[in-house]
Design an enzyme around this catalytic site. Structure first.
Site, short mmCIF file in Angstrom:
data_model
loop_
_atom_site.label_atom_id
_atom_site.label_comp_id
_atom_site.label_asym_id
_atom_site.label_seq_id
_atom_site.Cartn_x
_atom_site.Cartn_y
_atom_site.Cartn_z
N ILE A 1 -22.52 10.20 -3.62
CA ILE A 1 -21.58 11.16 -3.05
C ILE A 1 -22.18 12.55 -3.03
CG2 ILE A 1 -19.30 12.23 -3.34
CD1 ILE A 1 -18.42 9.60 -4.73
N HIS B 1 -42.08 -4.39 18.60
CA HIS B 1 -42.86 -3.16 18.55
C HIS B 1 -42.53 -2.32 19.78
CE1 HIS B 1 -46.31 -0.48 18.02
NE2 HIS B 1 -46.57 -0.65 19.31
N GLU C 1 0.85 -1.20 0.00
CA GLU C 1 0.00 0.00 0.00
C GLU C 1 0.89 1.25 0.00
OE1 GLU C 1 -2.45 2.91 -0.12
OE2 GLU C 1 -3.25 0.88 -0.30
N GLY D 1 -25.69 11.67 -7.47
CA GLY D 1 -25.59 10.29 -7.02
C GLY D 1 -25.31 10.23 -5.53
N GLU E 1 -27.81 17.59 -11.53
CA GLU E 1 -27.80 16.19 -11.97
C GLU E 1 -28.33 16.10 -13.39
OE1 GLU E 1 -27.52 12.62 -12.96
OE2 GLU E 1 -26.70 13.08 -10.98
N ALA F 1 -17.62 -0.50 -0.40
CA ALA F 1 -16.59 -1.14 0.41
C ALA F 1 -16.95 -2.59 0.72
CB ALA F 1 -16.39 -0.37 1.71
N GLY G 1 -6.27 0.64 4.66
CA GLY G 1 -7.69 0.95 4.79
C GLY G 1 -8.24 1.65 3.56
#
Length: 462
Positions: A183, A439, A38, A181, A202, A314, A43
């Site tokens: 994000i 309930h 990485e 969308g 949009e 994820a 992460g």
């Protein structure tokens, strides 16, 4: 170990995000000798620039709204503003705690963790800052980055991506968000709670356009009520600086001005210049192509996560990484059913779904074979207590299983767990109807919707 050219790992993973580290943890658990490479932080996007920090901002916004609205619950409180530095401290503390825990997990599983920039140097090796890491199999998991548009230059101050928005040192007075969308609507929701005047642009005809149209319309109604403005159905044309901000022009000539422009048109794969094509890996528009078992056309190479053209979530990365590790360890994992993956947009109100939309069901099964039922949260006691509005919509194949569950309302993301069981276990409405739900809970609304679909509604009209 990585400096020793004689060391050959069972699995070398390029990328330590959700898909990569899930494969590393599961592979090590199954006895594979794993190297995880990485270049930034273990992460990946989800932990550091995506899921976790955005939800922390959204929760801070929720607390702000609760302070403003406390009087309607009989509680005397006052809202004095947002301390953005303190918000970032809270957010960063959450990230740091999870990051430390993940580092401990990787170390405890005896995964060889290598920090550095990796480059695929052969079908069985990755070069990392001048040293070669050899493996019997290589997993590509290099993730994604925010996308932009031709001619739209990101400056990190007035024209920003979600990465910049997560560390912005101020609450903007006004913002245009390009993209409605997941994000885009999540940042619209958080910023509105912080006090920003928000407009979402949009190009498609609805917000969250991949969701069931009913969910989109419910979200649009809720956003109007909150004072979040949006323009639908017309695409972006250009942006230019003004004296104090940015001016956006759409294809129809309409213009909008704000302090900042957040470009939230999605994320693109990180694959350029990493050696994938040179090693013969099949690609399409930057994505690595894989089969249902995440295998590329090169036998020793697999790929997972945002790098492949599946759902950019994820938990999808987790599932794909686990699948690869189990396949390499000799198990027989089941391919991911992407329709069966729960999807949540964490704006206010939340949008959650699993399965297929009503339109898709009609396309597959025929319009006369599809039944849809809507259960309004107005009939749910806990939702009344929380003062949230919304609906649960069920899509059923006539006389058959429920193939879609679509929910809008605060905390609906917490109800999607049972919804995914209903879809993935191909439950009949009558089977769910006989289960007893506590309930008063919002979860009870899911049970009540199935009672109604089974022909025996309780707290709803026939």
């Amino acid at each position: 170990m990585a400096n020793d050219a004689s060391t050959v790992f069972d699995l070398v993973i390029l990328g330590g995000g959700s898909g990569g580290y899930a494969a590393a943890l599961r592979g090590a658990q199954l006895g594979l000798d794993v190297a995880l490479i990485e270049k930034n932080k273990l992460g990946g996007t989800c932990l550091h620039n995506g899921c976790i920090p955005t939800k922390a901002l959204l929760h801070a916004g929720e607390v702000a709204d609760q302070a403003r609205e406390a009087e309607q619950f009989g509680v005397k409180a006052s809202f004095e503003g947002i301390d953005i530095k303190a918000v970032h401290t809270y957010k960063d503390d959450v990230i740091a705690g999870l990051h430390k825990g993940l580092q401990g997990l990787v170390a405890s599983r005896k995964v060889t963790y290598i920090e550095g920039t990796g480059h695929l140097s052969s079908p069985t090796s990755v070069d990392v800052d001048g040293r070669r890491v050899e493996g019997r199999h290589v997993l590509l998991a290099t993730g994604s980055v925010p996308k932009s548009l031709p001619g739209l230059e990101i400056d990190g101050n007035r024209i920003i991506t979600s990465d910049h928005a997560l560390t912005l040192d101020r609450v903007p007075e006004s913002a245009i968000i390009l993209g409605g969308g997941v994000i885009g609507v999540e940042f619209a929701s958080a910023w509105k709670s912080f006090g920003t005047d928000v407009t979402v642009i949009e190009g498609m005809k609805h917000l969250v356009p991949v969701e069931d149209e009913n969910s989109s319309k419910l979200l649009e109604r809720a956003f109007r009520k909150r004072g979040i403005k949006f323009n639908l159905g017309t695409f972006f044309q250009s942006a230019e600086y003004t004296e104090n901000g940015v001016k956006v022009t759409l294809a129809d000539g309409k213009t909008f001005e704000a302090e900042v422009l957040l470009v939230a048109i999605g994320r693109g794969p990180v694959s350029a210049g990493l050696g994938y094509e040179e090693q013969g890996v099949a690609m399409d528009r930057g994505y690595v192509l894989v089969d249902e078992y995440m295998r590329t056309n090169v036998p020793t190479i697999s790929a997972v996560g945002d790098l492949v053209p599946t759902l950019q979530l994820a938990h999808v990365g987790f599932a794909e990484g686990i699948l690869v590790a189990e396949r390499l360890a000799g198990l027989k994992p089941v391919p991911v059913d992407y329709d069966g993956v729960p999807r949540v947009t964490y704006c206010h109100p939340e949008v959650a779904s699993v399965g297929i939309t009503e339109a898709k069901a009609k396309e597959i099964y025929g319009a006369d074979k599809v039944v849809a039922l809507k259960y309004n949260l107005a009939g749910n006691g806990k939702s009344k207590i929380l003062k949230t509005a919304g609906e649960i919509k069920l899509v059923q194949v006539k006389d058959g299983a429920v193939v879609g569950v679509h929910m809008v309302g605060d905390r609906m993301g917490e109800q999607v767990g049972e919804a995914q069981l209903i879809y993935n276990w191909e439950a009949l409405p009558a089977e769910v109807a006989q289960l007893i739900h506590a309930h008063p809970t919002q979860n009870e609304a899911l049970g009540e919707a199935h009672l109604a679909l089974a022909g025996k509604p309780l707290h709803s009209h026939d």
